[in-house]
Design an enzyme around this catalytic site. Structure first.
Site, PDB file in Angstrom:
ATOM      1  N   GLU A 162      -9.984  -5.931 -20.586  1.00 13.30           N
ATOM      2  CA  GLU A 162      -8.735  -6.567 -20.984  1.00 13.30           C
ATOM      3  C   GLU A 162      -7.670  -6.245 -19.929  1.00 13.30           C
ATOM      4  O   GLU A 162      -7.496  -5.070 -19.576  1.00 13.30           O
ATOM      5  CB  GLU A 162      -8.294  -6.006 -22.350  1.00 13.30           C
TER       6      GLU A 162
ATOM      7  N   GLU B  21       5.606   6.428  -9.300  1.00 11.86           N
ATOM      8  CA  GLU B  21       4.181   6.079  -9.127  1.00 11.86           C
ATOM      9  C   GLU B  21       3.559   6.964  -8.055  1.00 11.86           C
ATOM     10  O   GLU B  21       2.412   7.393  -8.168  1.00 11.86           O
ATOM     11  CB  GLU B  21       4.037   4.607  -8.721  1.00 11.86           C
TER      12      GLU B  21
ATOM     13  N   SER C 107       2.213   3.670 -15.643  1.00 11.29           N
ATOM     14  CA  SER C 107       1.037   4.186 -16.350  1.00 11.29           C
ATOM     15  C   SER C 107      -0.166   4.150 -15.422  1.00 11.29           C
ATOM     16  O   SER C 107      -0.357   3.189 -14.675  1.00 11.29           O
ATOM     17  CB  SER C 107       0.699   3.297 -17.556  1.00 11.29           C
TER      18      SER C 107
ATOM     19  N   ASP D 130      -4.853  -4.950 -17.889  1.00  8.95           N
ATOM     20  CA  ASP D 130      -3.923  -3.829 -18.105  1.00  8.95           C
ATOM     21  C   ASP D 130      -4.111  -3.193 -19.491  1.00  8.95           C
ATOM     22  O   ASP D 130      -3.160  -2.668 -20.075  1.00  8.95           O
ATOM     23  CB  ASP D 130      -2.457  -4.281 -17.927  1.00  8.95           C
TER      24      ASP D 130
ATOM     25  N   ARG E  63      -5.946  -9.134  -7.833  1.00  4.49           N
ATOM     26  CA  ARG E  63      -6.966 -10.075  -8.319  1.00  4.49           C
ATOM     27  C   ARG E  63      -7.456  -9.596  -9.684  1.00  4.49           C
ATOM     28  O   ARG E  63      -7.639  -8.386  -9.884  1.00  4.49           O
ATOM     29  CB  ARG E  63      -8.184 -10.122  -7.370  1.00  4.49           C
TER      30      ARG E  63
ATOM     31  N   GLY F  84       0.797  -1.234   0.000  1.00  6.16           N
ATOM     32  CA  GLY F  84       0.000   0.000   0.000  1.00  6.16           C
ATOM     33  C   GLY F  84       0.818   1.266   0.000  1.00  6.16           C
ATOM     34  O   GLY F  84       0.378   2.287   0.523  1.00  6.16           O
TER      35      GLY F  84
ATOM     36  N   HIS G 212      -0.028   0.813 -13.185  1.00  2.00           N
ATOM     37  CA  HIS G 212       0.708  -0.367 -13.645  1.00  2.00           C
ATOM     38  C   HIS G 212       2.173   0.016 -13.848  1.00  2.00           C
ATOM     39  O   HIS G 212       2.462   1.058 -14.445  1.00  2.00           O
ATOM     40  CB  HIS G 212       0.102  -0.880 -14.956  1.00  2.00           C
TER      41      HIS G 212
ATOM     42  N   ASN H 111      -6.358   2.189 -12.441  1.00  2.00           N
ATOM     43  CA  ASN H 111      -5.289   1.327 -11.954  1.00  2.00           C
ATOM     44  C   ASN H 111      -3.945   1.976 -12.259  1.00  2.00           C
ATOM     45  O   ASN H 111      -3.838   2.781 -13.177  1.00  2.00           O
ATOM     46  CB  ASN H 111      -5.369  -0.034 -12.671  1.00  2.00           C
TER      47      ASN H 111
END
Ligand code: GRF
Length: 223
Positions: free
Chosen positions: A147, A178, A140, A149, A95, A16, A113, A111
């Site tokens: 689909e 990030e 990113s 990522d 998940r 986290g 990545h 998200n």
């Protein structure tokens, strides 16, 4: 009239550190957003500690208690929806999500990545970037689609791959970035500057032709 505060639910599975970066950014910067809850599929995720320390409800749903993906995802929906989130932030949530979950939160599920998508979807991105001999790597932030990522990319941040880099040194360089890029994107949501329509992203009401590259923005520019 003050704008409504952006309600966020964060999904995690582990450390986290991105959650922490967001907690810190919300406390330090004038981002009009609030994390309503943090949900983990791992009881021992350190991110749950971080949430509780920040006074945010830290919730746990054990995915192994469900016989199928849909059952678990429906339990998550039932837990998340009462918080009425404007966005769901995946921050190291490990998940795969069902189409039903993704469709339920269409346009408000994002998200982060650790690669410059569309390169290196999936796992072990840092080693794969090294193996492929790439000179640039990075992270990113993207809308989540059905689909893996694969959804439309909002923003990216690059790091150089240097001669001496290992998967671990690259990971450290990327995760540092990030922690900058994710709060920034969430700030744009809070400012109502981002919108997904179909597979197209609109930023400041203009079609985003390609992901925003944060490196190329001068530090003073508050895009
Ligand atoms: C990050 O590298 C993120 O890009 C990926 O999972 C990792 C989560 O790290 N999706 P943390 O739990 O935020 O420290």
């Amino acid at each position: 009239m003050p704008k409504e505060t952006l309600s966020i639910v964060v999904l995690i599975s582990g450390s986290g550190s991105n959650l922490q970066a967001l907690i810190d950014a919300l406390a330090a910067q004038s981002i009009n957003a609030e994390i309503k809850a943090v949900l983990s599929n791992k009881a021992d995720a350190f991110g749950l500690e971080r949430a509780r320390k920040a006074g945010i409800p830290g919730l746990f749903i054990d995915h192994t208690a469900f016989s199928d993906r849909l059952g678990f995802d429906q339990a998550m929906i039932n837990t998340i929806d009462p918080y009425h989130p404007d966005i769901i932030v995946l921050a190291g949530f490990m998940r795969i999500l069902s189409n039903e979950f993704v469709d339920h939160y269409a346009g408000r599920l994002i998200n982060i990545h650790p690669s410059l998508l569309p390169d290196f979807k999936g796992l072990n991105t840092h080693q794969r970037a090294l193996d492929a001999g790439h000179k640039k790597h990075g992270a990113s932030v993207h809308f989540v689609s059905n689909e893996l990522d694969g959804g439309p990319v909002i923003a990216q941040i690059e790091v150089p791959v240097e001669e001496h880099d290992t998967a671990e040194t690259l990971r450290l360089k990327v995760i540092k970035q990030e922690h900058i890029i994710y709060p920034r994107v969430i700030q744009w949501f809070a400012e109502h500057r981002l919108r997904l329509q179909g597979q197209h992203i609109y930023f400041d009401h203009k079609l985003l032709e390609k992901p925003l590259l944060l490196n190329s923005l001068p530090a003073s520019q508050t895009v």
